[in-house]
Design a protein around this motif. Structure first.
Motif, mmCIF file in Angstrom:
data_model
loop_
_atom_site.group_PDB
_atom_site.id
_atom_site.type_symbol
_atom_site.label_atom_id
_atom_site.label_comp_id
_atom_site.label_asym_id
_atom_site.label_seq_id
_atom_site.Cartn_x
_atom_site.Cartn_y
_atom_site.Cartn_z
ATOM 1 N N TRP A 1 -63.116 68.962 39.415
ATOM 2 C CA TRP A 1 -62.671 68.306 40.637
ATOM 3 C C TRP A 1 -63.889 67.957 41.493
ATOM 4 C CZ3 TRP A 1 -57.897 66.708 42.195
ATOM 5 C CH2 TRP A 1 -56.809 67.120 41.404
ATOM 6 N N SER A 2 -63.884 66.769 42.074
ATOM 7 C CA SER A 2 -64.957 66.345 42.977
ATOM 8 C C SER A 2 -64.640 66.704 44.420
ATOM 9 C CB SER A 2 -65.170 64.827 42.860
ATOM 10 O OG SER A 2 -65.479 64.457 41.536
ATOM 11 N N VAL A 3 -63.419 67.202 44.655
ATOM 12 C CA VAL A 3 -62.997 67.559 46.013
ATOM 13 C C VAL A 3 -62.328 68.920 45.988
ATOM 14 C CG1 VAL A 3 -62.679 65.162 46.713
ATOM 15 C CG2 VAL A 3 -60.761 66.409 45.700
ATOM 16 N N LYS A 4 -62.107 69.477 47.161
ATOM 17 C CA LYS A 4 -61.352 70.724 47.301
ATOM 18 C C LYS A 4 -60.383 70.561 48.470
ATOM 19 C CE LYS A 4 -64.959 72.969 50.108
ATOM 20 N NZ LYS A 4 -65.878 71.806 50.115
ATOM 21 N N VAL A 5 -59.450 71.484 48.579
ATOM 22 C CA VAL A 5 -58.466 71.411 49.661
ATOM 23 C C VAL A 5 -59.191 71.428 51.007
ATOM 24 C CG1 VAL A 5 -56.573 72.627 50.801
ATOM 25 C CG2 VAL A 5 -56.643 72.490 48.308
ATOM 26 N N GLY A 6 -58.827 70.486 51.875
ATOM 27 C CA GLY A 6 -59.449 70.372 53.187
ATOM 28 C C GLY A 6 -60.484 69.272 53.274
#
Length: 512
Positions: free
Chosen positions: A132-137
């Motif tokens: 994943w290139s992003v995370k929650v938030g």
């Protein structure tokens, strides 16, 4: 005024036949996945179209309710034809709506957009979630890359459809997902409230028949082989369209040790000996990507199924090199692309295929399928493995057109942008190990094709020219072929024709 308001409320988004590729002007409606009144999500497959080359799934352009179906299954349609419409304002109910929320987001919170696993192409029914290139938030912009999905044929980046904040990640890295599965949720707008729920990890999915339980009878060649091996359809996993069992699936099942005998013991599996403790700490175990697993399986299948043989020759590259030196600047100025070797080789190959059509054919059961066109696959090494994009109708293209297409496919391969359509339908393959310094090798067939040409390093060697020893830039050529369909005489003749065209380029112009 009331009529205008009603018209706006019932405004529908049209679903039309997309562009299907070069020279493809019509398709047949194979199957509708939805019926009028069904709720749909954006990018969810609605209908499957079949052309004479590929099968294409048409996704929903927006979320809403399928308002109408204008073309029935079995009908033939042209590019741009209206297929149906989706009523605006009737958003599809998210699959997770019935589940209790971890922490309710305030009513004033921004609209949440679901990001689903996109359709990856014909015969691709699952993918593996990469990093994943992003995370929650995290705050993302439209078209920012969220995650990379790996299939058994290519890697695909999933962009964000909207700008907003990532509020939920539904699939963990390494999870196996199918088209339409939820990947994550994004709250539109900058002030979105993030759910306090921990990132979801995909629960193990129950085994289900491929493509919603829709099955197709095995291909004739596969059915014949299953009968010969005493296998039943439930013993072979189908990888074809709508779960159809193909010949390659039967070969893979046999290679995996599947047997007709009910109580047959499994085929012996090679067990790796344990490393010494001093060595084990210096080892690194990395799981093979789906693409690498597929490369390994297909190459081994080609060796198991074809009667593969290789013939060799060498070509004096001086005439081609002199021609490039003389015209490279003019060529690049006019066509906007450099004059390389692949254009000459591809053109020489298409000329030879016309004379020796067996090298351009394939075997299907007890039939031989002769191809009256030349789709030349060009093997390209990428950071993720070997891929073979296809130059379609290369026999109808000029050297300049071939060079442009090869350059375009090479860039897409290095950038991980190759689509399924770019890699399907090849009839013959070229592999250029010379760019890595290979002097001689025997390429493996790209099944179900019957021929592959290996190019190698250009190296100066002394050769006899008209009774005199001269130093010439020489290249070894290797043609691997399926001896079941291509005789030795045909293989040697094919390679000699390629050699003659390269050593005397005027033959390409005069079609000799």
């Amino acid at each position: 005024m009331a009529l205008k308001r009603k018209e706006i409320e019932t405004m529908a988004t049209e679903i039309r036949v997309p562009t299907l590729g070069e020279s493809v002007t019509e398709a047949t409606i194979a199957q509708w996945f939805k019926k009028p009144g069904d709720a749909v999500n954006a990018d969810e497959p609605l209908v499957e179209l079949e052309t004479d080359k590929v099968t294409v799934e048409v996704p929903a352009p927006v979320s809403g309710k399928l308002d109408s179906i204008d073309v029935k299954e079995g009908e033939t349609v042209e590019v741009g034809t209206l297929l149906g419409s989706i009523a605006a304002g009737a958003a599809a109910v998210p699959a997770a709506a019935a589940a209790p929320a971890a922490k309710a987001v305030p009513a004033a919170a921004a609209e949440t957009v679901e990001v689903l696993v996109p359709t990856a192409g014909e015969s691709v029914t699952e993918a593996e979630v990469g990093e994943w290139s992003v995370k929650v938030g995290d705050v993302v912009k439209a078209d920012d890359i969220l995650v990379e999905l790996e299939t058994d044929k290519a890697a695909q980046e999933v962009p964000s459809p909207v700008a907003g904040t990532v509020v939920e990640i539904a699939q963990a890295t390494g999870a196996t997902v199918e088209p339409g599965n939820l990947l994550c949720k994004i709250a539109k707008g900058e002030g979105a409230v993030v759910s306090a729920a921990a990132p979801a990890v995909a629960a193990p999915a129950a085994s289900a028949p491929s493509l919603s339980g829709i099955s197709m009878p095995a291909a004739p060649s596969a059915a014949k082989m299953m009968a010969e091996k005493g296998l039943s359809a439930d013993q072979v996993a189908g990888s074809g369209k709508r779960g159809q069992v193909l010949k390659g699936d039967v070969l893979a099942a046999v290679a995996a040790g599947v047997s007709a005998a009910p109580a047959a013991s499994p085929a012996p599996v090679a067990i790796r000996a344990a490393s010494a403790p001093t060595d084990e700490v210096r080892e690194e175990r990395v799981r093979m990507t789906k693409l690498r697993q597929t490369i390994a399986r297909r190459l081994k299948d080609a060796q198991n199924s074809a009667a593969m043989l290789t013939t060799y020759n060498e070509v004096d590259m001086k005439p081609i090199m002199d021609l490039r030196k003389q015209y490279k600047d003019i060529f690049e100025k006019k066509h906007g692309v450099k004059l390389g070797f692949m254009g000459f080789f591809t053109k020489a190959i298409t000329h030879a295929l016309k004379e020796i059509p067996a090298v351009n054919a394939e075997i299907d059961g007890t039939d031989i399928i002769y191809k009256n066109y030349a789709h030349i696959g060009v093997a390209v090494g990428t950071p993720k493995g070997l891929v073979v994009p296809v130059v379609r109708d290369a026999d109808q293209m000029s050297i300049a057109e071939i060079e442009k297409e090869i350059g375009n496919l090479g860039r897409k391969g290095r950038d991980g942008k190759l689509s399924m359509a770019d890699m399907q339908g090849g009839t013959f393959t070229v592999s250029n190990g010379g760019v890595y310094g290979s002097l001689m090798s025997s390429p493996i067939l790209n099944s179900p094709q019957s021929g592959i040409l290996g190019m190698h390093k250009i190296q100066e060697r002394p050769v006899a020219i008209n009774g005199q020893v001269e130093i010439r830039p020489m290249m070894y050529l290797a043609l691997s072929y399926d001896h079941r369909i291509v005789d030795g005489k045909e293989a040697v003749t094919f390679l000699v024709r390629v050699k003659e065209s390269l050593e005397d380029p005027q033959r390409l112009i005069l079609d000799l």
